[in-house]
Design a protein around this motif. Structure first.
Motif, PDB file in Angstrom:
ATOM      1  N   ILE A 258      -8.396 -58.007  18.383  1.00 34.67           N
ATOM      2  CA  ILE A 258      -7.322 -58.961  18.639  1.00 34.67           C
ATOM      3  C   ILE A 258      -6.812 -58.741  20.065  1.00 34.67           C
ATOM      4  O   ILE A 258      -6.459 -57.619  20.454  1.00 34.67           O
ATOM      5  CB  ILE A 258      -6.187 -58.792  17.621  1.00 34.67           C
ATOM      6  CG1 ILE A 258      -6.722 -59.146  16.217  1.00 34.67           C
ATOM      7  CG2 ILE A 258      -5.002 -59.668  17.981  1.00 34.67           C
ATOM      8  CD1 ILE A 258      -5.689 -58.949  15.121  1.00 34.67           C
ATOM      9  N   ASP A 260      -4.207 -60.815  21.454  1.00 34.46           N
ATOM     10  CA  ASP A 260      -2.766 -61.058  21.520  1.00 34.46           C
ATOM     11  C   ASP A 260      -2.323 -61.631  20.191  1.00 34.46           C
ATOM     12  O   ASP A 260      -3.106 -62.296  19.493  1.00 34.46           O
ATOM     13  CB  ASP A 260      -2.427 -62.012  22.666  1.00 34.46           C
ATOM     14  CG  ASP A 260      -0.936 -62.027  23.003  1.00 34.46           C
ATOM     15  OD1 ASP A 260      -0.224 -61.159  22.433  1.00 34.46           O
ATOM     16  OD2 ASP A 260      -0.524 -62.897  23.785  1.00 34.46           O
ATOM     17  N   VAL A 261      -1.023 -61.418  19.826  1.00 39.20           N
ATOM     18  CA  VAL A 261      -0.477 -61.908  18.561  1.00 39.20           C
ATOM     19  C   VAL A 261       0.884 -62.512  18.821  1.00 39.20           C
ATOM     20  O   VAL A 261       1.707 -61.952  19.570  1.00 39.20           O
ATOM     21  CB  VAL A 261      -0.347 -60.780  17.521  1.00 39.20           C
ATOM     22  CG1 VAL A 261       0.219 -61.328  16.210  1.00 39.20           C
ATOM     23  CG2 VAL A 261      -1.668 -60.089  17.291  1.00 39.20           C
ATOM     24  N   ASP A 262       1.165 -63.686  18.175  1.00 34.38           N
ATOM     25  CA  ASP A 262       2.467 -64.336  18.252  1.00 34.38           C
ATOM     26  C   ASP A 262       2.914 -64.604  16.818  1.00 34.38           C
ATOM     27  O   ASP A 262       2.443 -65.551  16.174  1.00 34.38           O
ATOM     28  CB  ASP A 262       2.394 -65.640  19.048  1.00 34.38           C
ATOM     29  CG  ASP A 262       3.766 -66.246  19.298  1.00 34.38           C
ATOM     30  OD1 ASP A 262       4.738 -65.764  18.671  1.00 34.38           O
ATOM     31  OD2 ASP A 262       3.842 -67.210  20.085  1.00 34.38           O
ATOM     32  N   TYR A 263       3.835 -63.724  16.333  1.00 31.77           N
ATOM     33  CA  TYR A 263       4.257 -63.854  14.932  1.00 31.77           C
ATOM     34  C   TYR A 263       5.083 -65.112  14.717  1.00 31.77           C
ATOM     35  O   TYR A 263       5.158 -65.637  13.604  1.00 31.77           O
ATOM     36  CB  TYR A 263       5.062 -62.613  14.517  1.00 31.77           C
ATOM     37  CG  TYR A 263       4.241 -61.344  14.537  1.00 31.77           C
ATOM     38  CD1 TYR A 263       3.180 -61.181  13.663  1.00 31.77           C
ATOM     39  CD2 TYR A 263       4.529 -60.314  15.436  1.00 31.77           C
ATOM     40  CE1 TYR A 263       2.427 -60.012  13.683  1.00 31.77           C
ATOM     41  CE2 TYR A 263       3.774 -59.150  15.464  1.00 31.77           C
ATOM     42  CZ  TYR A 263       2.722 -59.001  14.583  1.00 31.77           C
ATOM     43  OH  TYR A 263       1.974 -57.859  14.599  1.00 31.77           O
ATOM     44  N   CYS A 268      -2.998 -65.915  16.810  1.00 29.35           N
ATOM     45  CA  CYS A 268      -3.472 -64.776  17.585  1.00 29.35           C
ATOM     46  C   CYS A 268      -4.782 -65.141  18.253  1.00 29.35           C
ATOM     47  O   CYS A 268      -5.441 -66.122  17.882  1.00 29.35           O
ATOM     48  CB  CYS A 268      -3.644 -63.532  16.694  1.00 29.35           C
ATOM     49  SG  CYS A 268      -4.970 -63.688  15.475  1.00 29.35           S
ATOM     50  N   TRP A 269      -5.155 -64.337  19.244  1.00 35.73           N
ATOM     51  CA  TRP A 269      -6.415 -64.555  19.959  1.00 35.73           C
ATOM     52  C   TRP A 269      -7.339 -63.364  19.709  1.00 35.73           C
ATOM     53  O   TRP A 269      -6.892 -62.227  19.652  1.00 35.73           O
ATOM     54  CB  TRP A 269      -6.168 -64.697  21.462  1.00 35.73           C
ATOM     55  CG  TRP A 269      -5.479 -65.975  21.842  1.00 35.73           C
ATOM     56  CD1 TRP A 269      -4.141 -66.179  21.971  1.00 35.73           C
ATOM     57  CD2 TRP A 269      -6.112 -67.213  22.138  1.00 35.73           C
ATOM     58  NE1 TRP A 269      -3.862 -67.464  22.322  1.00 35.73           N
ATOM     59  CE2 TRP A 269      -5.091 -68.151  22.439  1.00 35.73           C
ATOM     60  CE3 TRP A 269      -7.430 -67.664  22.202  1.00 35.73           C
ATOM     61  CZ2 TRP A 269      -5.342 -69.471  22.781  1.00 35.73           C
ATOM     62  CZ3 TRP A 269      -7.673 -68.972  22.555  1.00 35.73           C
ATOM     63  CH2 TRP A 269      -6.653 -69.867  22.827  1.00 35.73           C
ATOM     64  N   GLU A 322      -1.882 -56.374  14.722  1.00 36.63           N
ATOM     65  CA  GLU A 322      -1.292 -55.953  15.977  1.00 36.63           C
ATOM     66  C   GLU A 322      -2.314 -56.107  17.094  1.00 36.63           C
ATOM     67  O   GLU A 322      -3.528 -56.150  16.849  1.00 36.63           O
ATOM     68  CB  GLU A 322      -0.850 -54.488  15.881  1.00 36.63           C
ATOM     69  CG  GLU A 322       0.207 -54.251  14.812  1.00 36.63           C
ATOM     70  CD  GLU A 322       0.545 -52.770  14.674  1.00 36.63           C
ATOM     71  OE1 GLU A 322      -0.074 -51.965  15.419  1.00 36.63           O
ATOM     72  OE2 GLU A 322       1.390 -52.443  13.829  1.00 36.63           O
ATOM     73  N   ARG A 323      -1.769 -56.184  18.319  1.00 36.85           N
ATOM     74  CA  ARG A 323      -2.659 -56.285  19.465  1.00 36.85           C
ATOM     75  C   ARG A 323      -3.525 -55.033  19.495  1.00 36.85           C
ATOM     76  O   ARG A 323      -3.042 -53.913  19.368  1.00 36.85           O
ATOM     77  CB  ARG A 323      -1.868 -56.418  20.754  1.00 36.85           C
ATOM     78  CG  ARG A 323      -2.761 -56.505  22.004  1.00 36.85           C
ATOM     79  CD  ARG A 323      -1.925 -56.523  23.255  1.00 36.85           C
ATOM     80  NE  ARG A 323      -1.095 -57.719  23.297  1.00 36.85           N
ATOM     81  CZ  ARG A 323      -0.222 -57.962  24.269  1.00 36.85           C
ATOM     82  NH1 ARG A 323      -0.056 -57.067  25.238  1.00 36.85           N
ATOM     83  NH2 ARG A 323       0.481 -59.069  24.248  1.00 36.85           N
TER      84      ARG A 323
END
Length: 425
Positions: A258, A260-263, A268-269, A322-323
């Motif tokens: 992963i 990046d993550v945006d909760y 996520c990417w 998580e990242r």
């Protein structure tokens, strides 16, 4: 060739039959013509007989005239001859002419010479003139009849000669055709012998070729078995290598990580893209590591959009990756597609068609033919509807060729309940 020779023989027989029939018809035509000529002669003879009777009546009148004449000259004429029983008309007329007419004529001539100036002679000449004319006419008719009879005999002889000549020619032609037919039969017999000899030679050659072919096939089959065994051994080695790599991959090699993550957006990417043959809808499991390298799973993500080197994924449920977390999917491989084969009917929540649809939606493949390229042999229930109750055999699959080949090719075998791990992924 035998059929052609028989057809020619049949044609020759038919021609011979037609030729014989033509000969018979020609002979019958000649006979019928001769018969008609004979009938005409009979009719003419009958007519002549009737005229003879008329002449005989005139001769009788002549005799009476001669009797009258005898009273004047003092002489008695010769008696008129009577026809004998069964005497032919021409014979009777000949005899009448010789025995009566000629003597009468002679006496008339003598009377003319002696009584030429007598008036009674004139009276007698008036009586004898018509009788003499009738006799002369009858003589002419008798001569004509003789000529007709002679011509009829000559025509009959000529017709018989022509008929004999025609029959002789037909006999000669028949003999020639018979000889040709016999020669043709002999040629056909020779050809049949040659064909039988050729047939025996071909049978010998065929037997030799068949033996050679069977030996070649046997050798080829043995070579195929050897090659098949070699390929099976190579496939087994490849399967062992692939299995080791798959186990290592599942344990040590994730598919990606992963970025990046945006909760807040639930997105996520990840670092996997189209270069790694990723497609939308692919589902990954995320995890990190605790102390001691123990995996700590953080839920699932699903690919929404794919770019060249990365992909946008949505967090599923209460996933909290998580990242830097790793992502994995047992179906996903950058260069390989998982292949399944169903042996029997799948029990439980999913039948064969439903399981196939789910697996193919997750980039796996379900095949209908078992071969060394299969990754998983899924063992279900016995498809035989009669194998129930006391007849049920829980180890029925061990009697199948697929099971034997899976052991030989070292293909991983799982039960239907183990397949649910993939179906729930």
């Amino acid at each position: 060739m035998m059929s052609h020779a028989r057809e020619r023989g049949a044609v020759n027989l038919m021609m011979l039959f037609i030729f014989t029939l033509v000969i018979a018809i020609g002979g019958w035509a000649l006979w019928f013509g001769q018969f008609k000529d004979n009938e005409a002669l009979k009719k003419k003879a009958k007519s002549t007989s009737a005229e003879r009777d008329i002449a005989f009546d005139k001769v009788t009148a002549l005799r009476e005239a001669m009797n009258s004449f005898a009273k004047e000259v003092g002489e008695v004429p010769v008696p008129v001859p009577e026809p004998a029983d069964g005497e032919p008309p021409q014979v009777y007329l000949e005899r009448f002419n010789n025995d009566y007419v000629r003597p009468v004529r002679q006496r008339i001539t003598e009377s003319r010479n002696s009584l030429e100036a007598d008036a009674t002679l004139n009276t007698l000449m008036g009586i004898l003139g018509p009788a003499e004319a009738a006799i002369n006419k009858r003589d002419a008719e008798i001569a004509s009849l003789k000529n007709d009879l002679t011509q009829a005999k000559a025509d009959k002889a000529s017709a018989e000669q022509a008929n004999d000549q025609l029959l002789e020619e037909q006999r000669t032609e028949l003999a020639r055709r018979s000889q040709e037919l016999e020669d043709e039969k002999q040629r056909n017999a020779t050809k049949e012998q040659q064909l039988e000899s050729q047939k025996d030679d071909l049978a010998t050659q065929l037997s030799r070729i068949t033996d050679t072919y069977e030996k070649a096939v046997s050798t080829h089959r043995a070579e195929l078995i050897r090659v098949s065994d070699t390929m099976s051994e190579l496939d087994r080695e490849v399967r062992d290598i692939k299995r080791g790599l798959r186990i290592k991959k599942e344990k040590d090699l994730p598919d990606g990580k992963i970025l990046d993550v945006d909760y807040r957006t639930g997105l996520c990417w990840i670092d996997i893209g189209t270069k790694q043959v990723l497609r939308r809808g692919t589902r990954f499991r995320t995890y990190g590591f605790l102390k001691g390298k123990v995996k700590d799973y953080h839920g699932y993500i699903v690919v929404r959009d794919v770019e060249k080197d990365r992909a946008l994924c949505a967090l599923e449920g209460d996933a909290r990756p998580e990242r830097g977390d790793f992502v994995t999917n047992p179906y996903f491989d950058r260069n390989e597609q998982k292949i399944f084969y169903f042996l029997g009917n799948l029990p439980g929540r999913f039948n064969n068609q439903q399981a196939k649809a789910i697996l193919e939606d997750n980039r796996a493949k379900v095949v209908m033919k078992f071969d060394p390229h299969v990754d998983f042999l899924v063992i279900g229930d016995n498809p035989d509807p009669e194998a129930v109750g006391e007849d049920a055999n829980p180890n029925w699959f061990k009697e199948t060729k697929e099971y034997t080949d899976a052991l030989r090719w070292n293909i991983e075998m799982i039960r239907s309940k183990d397949l649910e791990i993939f179906l729930d992924y």
